[in-house]
Design a protein around this motif. Sequence first.
Motif, PDB file in Angstrom:
ATOM      1  N   ASN A  50     -28.797  57.207  -1.160  1.00 40.32           N
ATOM      2  CA  ASN A  50     -29.352  56.102  -0.366  1.00 40.32           C
ATOM      3  C   ASN A  50     -29.836  54.957  -1.249  1.00 40.32           C
ATOM      4  O   ASN A  50     -30.576  54.093  -0.793  1.00 40.32           O
ATOM      5  CB  ASN A  50     -30.507  56.603   0.506  1.00 40.32           C
ATOM      6  N   ASP A  51     -29.401  54.964  -2.526  1.00 36.70           N
ATOM      7  CA  ASP A  51     -29.799  53.943  -3.505  1.00 36.70           C
ATOM      8  C   ASP A  51     -31.305  53.870  -3.732  1.00 36.70           C
ATOM      9  O   ASP A  51     -31.847  52.809  -4.024  1.00 36.70           O
ATOM     10  CB  ASP A  51     -29.263  52.556  -3.122  1.00 36.70           C
ATOM     11  N   GLN A  52     -31.988  55.001  -3.605  1.00 38.12           N
ATOM     12  CA  GLN A  52     -33.413  55.065  -3.899  1.00 38.12           C
ATOM     13  C   GLN A  52     -33.605  55.777  -5.231  1.00 38.12           C
ATOM     14  O   GLN A  52     -32.939  56.778  -5.495  1.00 38.12           O
ATOM     15  CB  GLN A  52     -34.153  55.837  -2.799  1.00 38.12           C
TER      16      GLN A  52
END
Length: 199
Positions: A50-52
């Motif tokens: 989730n690109d976290q």
Amino acid sequence: MSIFREIVKAIRITLVIWLLTAIVYPLFILLVGQSFFPISANGSMILNINDQPIGSTLIGQGFTSDRYFHGRPSAVRYSQGKKAQPTGISGGSNLAPTNPELKGRILKQVEKLQNQDKQPVADLIYTSGSGLDPHISLKAAQQQIERVAQARGIREDDIIPLINKYLDGRFLGVFGEPGVNLLRLNYALDLQDINRQQN
């Protein structure tokens, strides 16, 4: 008049040095870092699907679940928790070899490994100097394969290629010992689980 000229000259030199060292040099280093080494320059962060950000490959984390490979014991608990806020902490226990507290902690860790029928390995017993070590030895990783495989319900042969993939060699090919990066390895195991569930 000559004193005034010397003062003006000193101020000019100070301003030039300040300009070079406080503005030009840092901007040059920032430009080189972001252009040629963007991952390292930004803290070697790993992002999840989730690109976290989930962590840095340079700083260890305290993995405790049986589903994950565990790192070295840490005197600062890998700088996690309320005491580590807001900037984190690093350090060893600073206990002398003759300290009974140190001896007790080591014997407790040895007993825990022996109860699991594991041969005690140095980096699973002794804390690192920084308390933030992101690696464990290949031998320490191999001792944990069975536990992780059982907890995840997978074959040990599914884990071995990942250990080899995330084994970092000696620094400059000479210094230190090869080590397995735990964050990369554990995240790769999670990705494997996600892929299995989707298929």
